[in-house]
Structure formats: C-alpha cells, structure tokens
Design a protein around this motif. Structure first.
Motif, PDB file in Angstrom:
ATOM      1  N   GLU A  15      34.933   7.173 -26.199  1.00 16.21           N
ATOM      2  CA  GLU A  15      35.243   8.004 -27.361  1.00 16.21           C
ATOM      3  C   GLU A  15      35.271   7.098 -28.584  1.00 16.21           C
ATOM      4  N   HIS A 112      46.160   0.094 -25.646  1.00 22.00           N
ATOM      5  CA  HIS A 112      45.684   1.466 -25.428  1.00 22.00           C
ATOM      6  C   HIS A 112      46.647   2.294 -24.561  1.00 22.00           C
ATOM      7  N   GLY A 138      41.359   7.831 -16.963  1.00 22.92           N
ATOM      8  CA  GLY A 138      40.215   7.417 -16.152  1.00 22.92           C
ATOM      9  C   GLY A 138      40.410   6.022 -15.590  1.00 22.92           C
ATOM     10  N   GLY A 164      41.970   9.798 -12.754  1.00 21.53           N
ATOM     11  CA  GLY A 164      40.773  10.253 -13.466  1.00 21.53           C
ATOM     12  C   GLY A 164      39.497   9.747 -12.791  1.00 21.53           C
ATOM     13  N   GLY A 181      36.860  15.636 -14.687  1.00 25.84           N
ATOM     14  CA  GLY A 181      38.260  16.056 -14.575  1.00 25.84           C
ATOM     15  C   GLY A 181      38.505  17.483 -15.063  1.00 25.84           C
ATOM     16  N   ASP A 185      39.635  20.684 -12.788  1.00 24.28           N
ATOM     17  CA  ASP A 185      40.905  21.325 -13.139  1.00 24.28           C
ATOM     18  C   ASP A 185      40.715  22.836 -13.303  1.00 24.28           C
ATOM     19  N   ALA A 281      45.737  16.338 -19.589  1.00 23.21           N
ATOM     20  CA  ALA A 281      45.192  17.601 -20.119  1.00 23.21           C
ATOM     21  C   ALA A 281      45.049  18.632 -19.000  1.00 23.21           C
TER      22      ALA A 281
END
Ligand code: KG4
Ligand code: ZN
Length: 347
Positions: A15, A112, A138, A164, A181, A185, A281
């Motif tokens: 990202e 992070h 992840g 992840g 993922g 889900d 999430a």
C-alpha cells in the motif's frame, strides 16, 4: 513542543499511503493498494518498490490538496522505517528525509506494528493502559500487553504463518485473488456454521503461542482428498463447497484465538481489548471478539475498516503520539530496519 501538522508516510508493503494529522486528528488520508501484485499471487518486492516510487509523490500532493495545505504548513514527517520490505521502506524513508530536509522540519521513523497497535485510538477513543492488544496482519500475529505508551510486553506470537498469510495462501488454493482475506471473510460469514472441522492447533505449555501453518496444510489435504486441482493450481469447487471451506477455516482461526485470549480477558487485568492490522477488518472475527469481550465485560476497540489495513493515518498519528511522549526526531542517518521489533532488545 509537539508538532501540530504531521505528514505520515507508509510504504512498508503493497500500500502506498500518505495522511495528514493535525493535533492528533486525521484530516486527509489516501491509500493506494498496488493491484499489480494480484497476478503473481503475492507481493513482488521489486515491483512494490517501483510502484511506491511512482505513487508516493502523487499521494502526498493529494493529501496536501485534500487538507487545503501547502508543504510549508507541515511541521513534521512520520514515516514507517520497519518492519517491512527493505526496498519498499527505502522509498518512503528517502522521500520523508528529502521532504523534511527541504523544509527544515523534523522527521521521525516509526514502527509499523506499533502503528497498527495504536490505530484503534485514531478515532479519539480514550485508550488507557494496561490493555491487551492483538495485531493480526499479513506479516504479524502478535499478542501484546501494553503497560504504557512505548512499554510493551510480548505475550505470544506465531511460530510460522501469520493469520493473514494463512488466509492469503489458503485463498489461492480455493481460487481467490491475492490478497484473499476479505474474500474468505465474506464467504465464511455466509456459510457458517461449516460442516468441516479443521484443527485448532495449540502449543503445549505455551497458551499464547500460535501456529497456523498446520491449518493451511489441513485445508490443502482436504482439497486434495475431495477435489480436482485445476491448471491454475486452485481446486475445482462449487460456490457452496468454497463457502463451507472458508467458514471452516475462519471458525478454526477464531476458536484458536479465543482459546488463547478469553482467559486473559477474564483475568480482569485489562481496561480494553484492542485489535489492529489488516485481518482485524474481518467481520467474522470482529463478531467473535465482540462475544469474547461481552462475556468478560471488557471494552473492544478496533479501528474503522479503512484503518485496519496499511494506511498513512496510523503512521502520522503514531508520530504525533511519539512526539507528545517526548520522543526526539530521527537522525539524518536513520535507516530502514526490515525486521524491526516492537520490543526493546533484551539487556
Ligand atoms: O496490515 P496489512 O494491510 O498488511 C500487513 O502489515 O501485513 O494486512 C494485510 C492482510 C492480508 O493478509 C489480507 O488478506 C488481510 O490483511 N485482510 C483481511 C481482510 N482485509 C484484509 N483478512 C480478513 N478479513 C478481511 N476483511
Ligand atoms: Zn500492516
């Protein structure tokens, strides 16, 4: 003095993200997920670095534009300096240093995982230690006791795959695009309860240590026993079979986490249970966490969906928290640390 306007930069994986936080509040936030990795079934480090190089400057211009600010209004830069992919981190750090140097403002390299850990309080929830935190992404599965800001005790981690990573690898066998993922889900929620019972792996005498690679192997064996493998490497499944596997997998993950975490919550030691990282999430897991927390009377604190997966807001916000706690800016020779830990080295 805590810098008021902080630019956050996140490029540790796939990202490319930037955000602006003013006095600890997010006022602009842009995240570009590099979809180019989909066709490879995983993140290709070299391609990720090149994409960050292309996407980062526009992301920073965009957040400044969204916030109605110019570069001159920024008081400090916070940037992820580890853990993550070395080349990808380098792009963000080099940019942050250059930006800070040109404007003669401080920059701070941040961790992070610590960003994920505190992202739950981005929405201004009052988080008061000691609390229990779970970072599931992840690359990480980490259970942490937070004694105070910057004071973290490791309770447990995974011996092998992160959750992840398990979902992304299992997703590939089931026929989902990377990262899998969110697809797993979604399907799991529709198909639960599953008729499949995958193992809940526990490590003897280490109640907070996880191991998820055996679960991945169990899914693979189930697929090999019952289904035909296609040329793509994925298995031939009906929608119903796929849902049943996803539900069985998520039930096994949720039970494994619950077995380790529920007793900790019942101890009454913690003011809250905080979850962060991309896998937080998961609606499936959120439901289970909610049940666990209600059973023990512990508040559950999870970031909104957009701040679960990697983002620049959590990095800018962590920069804010660090400066507020008296942290000094990073030195000009601050480097990336691909395997940076959340914990101080044992002395
Ligand atoms: O935090 P993150 O963006 O990157 C790392 O720091 O690793 O987490 C990415 C991971 C991926 O494995 C992805 O499949 C997973 O988070 N993920 C989800 C969901 N959204 C992303 N897992 C379960 N349910 C979701 N909704
Ligand atoms: Zn992450």
């Amino acid at each position: 003095m805590t810098p008021r306007v902080i630019l956050g930069i996140e490029t540790s994986c796939d990202e490319t993200a930037a955000a602006i936080v003013v006095d600890g509040k997010v006022i602009a936030d842009r995240i570009t997920r590099q979809i180019l990795h989909e066709e490879f079934g995983g993140v290709v480090p070299e391609l990720a670095s090149r994409a960050h190089e292309r996407l980062l400057m526009p992301a920073v211009q965009a957040v400044l534009g969204d916030a109605g600010l110019t570069p001159m209004d920024v008081n400090a830069v916070a940037v992820t300096s580890g853990p993550g992919l070395a080349g990808a981190l380098l792009v963000g750090l080099a940019f942050a240093k250059g930006f800070a140097r040109a404007l003669e403002i401080p920059f701070i390299g941040v961790n992070h995982i610590e960003g994920h850990l505190w992202s739950a309080s981005l929405g201004n929830t009052n988080l008061t230690p000691p609390f229990l935190a779970l970072v599931i992404s992840g690359g990480h599965t980490l259970l942490v006791e937070v004694e105070a800001f910057g004071k973290y005790h490791k309770l447990g981690t995974t011996r092998d795959d992160a959750i992840g990573e398990l979902l992304d690898k299992a997703g590939r066998m089931i026929g989902f695009k990377f990262p899998a993922g969110a697809s797993i889900d979604r399907e799991a929620l529709k198909a639960t309860p599953s008729s499949l019972q995958f193992p809940r792996i526990r490590i003897p005498d280490e109640p907070h240590t996880f191991s998820f690679s055996g679960l991945k192997t169990a899914v693979l064996y189930h697929l090999r026993r019952n289904h035909r493998q296609l040329d793509t490497g994925a298995f031939d499944l009906t929608e119903q079979e796929r849902g049943n596997i996803c539900a069985g997998l998520m039930e096994a993950v949720a039970d494994t986490l619950q077995l380790a975490i529920a007793p900790l919550l019942s101890s009454g030691k913690y003011t809250a249970f905080v979850v962060g990282g991309g896998v937080s999430a998961s609606r499936f897991l959120r439901g289970r966490f909610q049940e666990m927390c209600e059973a023990s009377g512990t508040p559950l604190i999870i970031p909104p969906f957009e701040h679960c997966t990697d983002n620049g807001a959590m990095i800018a916000y962590l920069g804010h928290l660090k400066f507020q706690a008296g942290a000094l800016p990073s030195d000009a020779d601050h480097g990336v640390n691909p395997s940076a830990s959340l914990f101080a080295p044992a002395s």
